[in-house]
Scaffold this motif. Structure first.
Motif, PDB file in Angstrom:
ATOM      1  N   VAL B 110      34.939  52.018  27.923  1.00  0.00           N
ATOM      2  CA  VAL B 110      33.895  52.566  28.935  1.00  0.00           C
ATOM      3  C   VAL B 110      33.304  51.608  29.820  1.00  0.00           C
ATOM      4  O   VAL B 110      33.123  50.416  29.088  1.00  0.00           O
ATOM      5  CB  VAL B 110      33.149  53.624  28.329  1.00  0.00           C
ATOM      6  CG1 VAL B 110      32.206  52.780  27.320  1.00  0.00           C
ATOM      7  CG2 VAL B 110      32.095  54.086  29.274  1.00  0.00           C
ATOM      8  N   GLY B 111      33.166  51.512  30.960  1.00  0.00           N
ATOM      9  CA  GLY B 111      32.625  50.317  31.930  1.00  0.00           C
ATOM     10  C   GLY B 111      33.757  49.532  32.341  1.00  0.00           C
ATOM     11  O   GLY B 111      33.471  48.453  33.092  1.00  0.00           O
ATOM     12  N   ASN B 113      36.319  47.566  34.546  1.00  0.00           N
ATOM     13  CA  ASN B 113      36.560  47.858  36.157  1.00  0.00           C
ATOM     14  C   ASN B 113      37.735  47.494  36.648  1.00  0.00           C
ATOM     15  O   ASN B 113      38.236  46.182  36.207  1.00  0.00           O
ATOM     16  CB  ASN B 113      35.474  46.871  36.616  1.00  0.00           C
ATOM     17  CG  ASN B 113      35.236  46.977  38.343  1.00  0.00           C
ATOM     18  OD1 ASN B 113      36.469  46.777  38.909  1.00  0.00           O
ATOM     19  ND2 ASN B 113      34.301  47.541  39.002  1.00  0.00           N
ATOM     20  N   ASN B 115      39.335  46.357  39.191  1.00  0.00           N
ATOM     21  CA  ASN B 115      39.438  45.253  40.099  1.00  0.00           C
ATOM     22  C   ASN B 115      39.140  43.843  39.350  1.00  0.00           C
ATOM     23  O   ASN B 115      39.246  42.762  40.113  1.00  0.00           O
ATOM     24  CB  ASN B 115      38.802  45.624  41.390  1.00  0.00           C
ATOM     25  CG  ASN B 115      39.220  46.539  42.167  1.00  0.00           C
ATOM     26  OD1 ASN B 115      40.247  46.501  42.420  1.00  0.00           O
ATOM     27  ND2 ASN B 115      38.303  47.583  42.418  1.00  0.00           N
ATOM     28  N   LEU B 116      38.582  43.876  38.231  1.00  0.00           N
ATOM     29  CA  LEU B 116      38.288  42.581  37.466  1.00  0.00           C
ATOM     30  C   LEU B 116      39.646  42.401  36.615  1.00  0.00           C
ATOM     31  O   LEU B 116      40.290  43.253  36.127  1.00  0.00           O
ATOM     32  CB  LEU B 116      37.092  42.797  36.732  1.00  0.00           C
ATOM     33  CG  LEU B 116      35.752  42.876  37.458  1.00  0.00           C
ATOM     34  CD1 LEU B 116      34.572  42.985  36.433  1.00  0.00           C
ATOM     35  CD2 LEU B 116      35.484  41.855  38.266  1.00  0.00           C
ATOM     36  N   LEU B 124      32.712  41.783  30.079  1.00  0.00           N
ATOM     37  CA  LEU B 124      31.966  42.983  30.565  1.00  0.00           C
ATOM     38  C   LEU B 124      31.860  44.056  29.352  1.00  0.00           C
ATOM     39  O   LEU B 124      31.013  44.425  28.992  1.00  0.00           O
ATOM     40  CB  LEU B 124      32.773  43.605  31.607  1.00  0.00           C
ATOM     41  CG  LEU B 124      31.763  44.676  32.394  1.00  0.00           C
ATOM     42  CD1 LEU B 124      30.467  44.103  33.026  1.00  0.00           C
ATOM     43  CD2 LEU B 124      32.648  45.391  33.533  1.00  0.00           C
ATOM     44  N   ARG B 158      43.875  46.640  37.404  1.00  0.00           N
ATOM     45  CA  ARG B 158      44.588  47.922  38.050  1.00  0.00           C
ATOM     46  C   ARG B 158      45.928  47.780  37.836  1.00  0.00           C
ATOM     47  O   ARG B 158      46.811  48.630  37.904  1.00  0.00           O
ATOM     48  CB  ARG B 158      44.061  47.772  39.267  1.00  0.00           C
ATOM     49  CG  ARG B 158      44.592  46.896  40.217  1.00  0.00           C
ATOM     50  CD  ARG B 158      44.067  47.045  41.664  1.00  0.00           C
ATOM     51  NE  ARG B 158      43.246  46.097  42.305  1.00  0.00           N
ATOM     52  CZ  ARG B 158      43.622  44.768  42.801  1.00  0.00           C
ATOM     53  NH1 ARG B 158      44.806  44.578  42.860  1.00  0.00           N
ATOM     54  NH2 ARG B 158      42.836  44.034  42.914  1.00  0.00           N
TER      55      ARG B 158
END
Lengths: 311, 266
Positions: B110-111, B113, B115-116, B124, B158
């Motif tokens: 959860v959380g 991203n 694109n990172l 993160l 991604r």
């Protein structure tokens, strides 16, 4: 267990004294081994809200810096010019403003495009920080439901990353100052001070509305409209000096707008002269911003625990 | 088997979790053309609406060394109770007290991203779970190795397959050993090979944690690992005790085919 892992443990205890008091209420039933227990997610007294909020920002500083870093990295991702856009866009816009205001409308002040740029950057910071704060619970629904950390971190980090981006955007003033031949002075220190005022205003009003927005999302639609209208009602495209001197009542109302002082401070700081509005409005503005933050923090910490169940 | 008595006599160790008279009510959501003013009245509690009671006056203790399973039908309040213990929901009445660092294994990744990069997502997600950067620095190599993503770790998320993301999420979530481990449902992720390794790791975590609470429908797993089961029905704790007894209690209301499918091995 290594002391390295104390982060979340500490963070979930807003007040050590409060936890101690809670355990004593169970004094009759409690045996010795319960003395070390702490209450999970306890209620926070209304007035303790701001302090609890600052404390959680400190205990969760790794989270805060990761969130801010993420926002900034994502803003410039997959773009060849990246950060250059933050300077290029206002520069190109100021050419447009020059044509509109100086050439077409005949504003006598040649520096007017610079004042507009500064107004727009400051206002956009306010609008994005405010809207980001008041939607911080609704936008992060999935995360809130899966993992616990103090929810104000969403709001504090949104404002933090917007603050960073606003400061990066304000660097556009450097080429424009060179162009207009303005020498930098110590008054430049008013610029970060003004941004802090804006941050506190946005954070305070956003936090106060965030819980309400969970119950009724009309709040965010309404506030998006309000921040759009605010562009014209606040000295963003115009300056306070442009208000007609004959109509003192009008000037009076302009001063009631909490954004008037910070926007003017940014302009005065770049221009390099003493605050044109005087010291008293500045002190009032600082006090209002601090009070707004304290009020918002209290409201948020008081209702946040209840409204997450409505997500 | 005792009927919802707070502390079973045989439990070892000190108290790690104390749940006292916890009530959780969810408001039934109905947004009409209510004005902002009326929602404010609801918010401050002047306007009572019919609530759904997800957890109803629940009390129990969990001691160090216990592995406690929570069973019950869908909607019995299992997940809600775990979330209360993790601090996600604040009880409307009653309170939960804990004696150590709590970690809820649920919603892996959860959380994240997309694109990172994988590495940035480890930092993160780690910080979302409450780990400081220095802790994550130390764990980084081990997390990447367990997820078997060495070649892809600088690529944006991604480009990862669903299984790769799940592996990364599990690897981060299971990297730090909590004192109190809460597990919600099935956690084995990825392909067969990784499933085996993640199951082994959960068992290792269960062994090392001070106390474990696991909500699950898998009776065979619960029989194996749990020292005690709690049975919930519509938000109430209706029975607790040895896994065998509680499962038998739960089964007697189930249709015969369910009973046969979940029968204890001879």
């Amino acid at each position: 267990m290594s002391p390295d892992f104390a982060d979340a443990t500490e963070a979930d205890v807003p007040d050590a004294a409060g936890a101690g008091a809670a355990s004593s209420t169970h004094g009759a039933a409690a045996t010795d081994d319960r003395a070390g227990l702490r209450e999970v997610n306890p209620r926070i007294p209304l007035l303790a809200g701001p302090r609890a909020m600052l404390r959680s920002l400190w205990t969760h500083r790794s989270l805060a810096s990761n969130f801010i870093g993420r926002d900034i990295r994502l803003k410039y991702r997959d773009s060849a010019l990246g950060y250059v856009w933050s300077l290029l866009e206002p520069l190109m816009l100021s050419a447009v403003y020059y044509f509109l205001y100086v050439v077409l409308a005949g504003v006598p002040n040649k520096r007017h495009p610079l004042w507009i740029i500064l107004g727009v950057i400051t206002w956009q910071f306010f609008a994005k920080a405010l809207n980001g704060t008041l939607t911080c619970l609704t936008k992060n629904e999935t995360m809130i439901k899966q993992v616990y950390f103090p929810r104000e971190l969403f709001a504090l980090t949104t404002v933090g990353s917007q603050l960073m981006m606003a400061m990066l955007s304000l660097l556009v003033a450097i080429p424009l100052m060179l162009y207009f031949g303005i020498a930098p002075s110590l008054w430049l220190l008013m610029v970060p001070a003004a941004l802090v005022i804006v941050a506190l205003l946005a954070l305070g009003s956003g936090l106060a509305l965030a819980c309400l927005n969970v119950v009724n999302r009309d709040v965010e639609h309404l506030m998006r409209f309000v921040t759009r209208v605010g562009v014209f009602v606040s000295p963003v495209l115009w300056t306070v000096e442009m208000a007609p001197k004959s109509k003192t009542v009008m000037l009076h109302y302009i001063m009631y707008n909490p954004m008037t002082v910070p926007i003017t401070m940014v302009r005065d700081g770049i221009a390099g002269h003493a605050p044109a509005l005087g010291v008293v409005p500045m002190l009032v503005s600082i006090s209002v911003a601090i009070l707004a933050f304290l009020f918002g923090a209290m409201i948020f910490k008081r209702y946040e625990g209840e409204v997450v169940k409505k997500l | 088997m005792s009927e919802a008595s707070p502390t079973p006599a045989a439990a070892p160790g000190r108290t790690m979790i104390e749940v006292r008279n916890v009530v959780i009510e969810f408001p039934r959501r109905r947004v009409t053309l209510g004005t902002v003013e009326s929602s404010f009245m609801k918010l401050i509690g002047r306007h009572k609406t019919a609530n759904f009671t997800a957890v109803n006056d629940v009390s129990f203790d969990i001691r160090e060394g216990e592995v406690v399973g929570i069973i019950g039908r869908n909607g019995a309040g299992k997940s809600t109770l775990l979330r209360v213990m993790a601090g996600i929901y604040r009880p409307d009445r009653g309170q939960v007290r804990v004696g150590g660092r709590v970690s809820l294994l649920a919603g892996l990744g959860v959380g994240f991203n997309v694109n990172l990069s994988g590495r940035d997502n480890i930092y993160l997600y780690g910080s979302i779970l409450g780990h400081r950067r220095e802790v994550m620095d130390k764990l980084m190599d081990q997390v990447i190795a367990f997820a078997e993503l060495e070649e892809f770790i600088e690529e944006p998320l991604r480009t990862y397959s669903t299984g790769m993301r799940a592996r990364l999420g599990f690897s981060v979530a299971s990297a730090v050993r909590p004192e109190i481990l809460l597990i919600d449902e099935v956690l084995a992720v990825g392909d067969a090979r990784f499933k085996e390794r993640s199951t082994a790791r959960i068992q290792q975590m269960v062994k090392e944690a001070g106390s474990v609470v696991v909500a699950s429908h898998s009776f065979s797993t619960l029989r194996q690992v749990c020292t005690r089961l709690l049975l919930f029905e519509r938000g109430r704790l209706i029975a607790q005790g040895k896994p065998h007894d509680v499962i038998a209690h739960y089964m007697k209301d189930e249709p015969p085919e369910v009973q046969r499918a979940n029968a204890a091995p001879p």
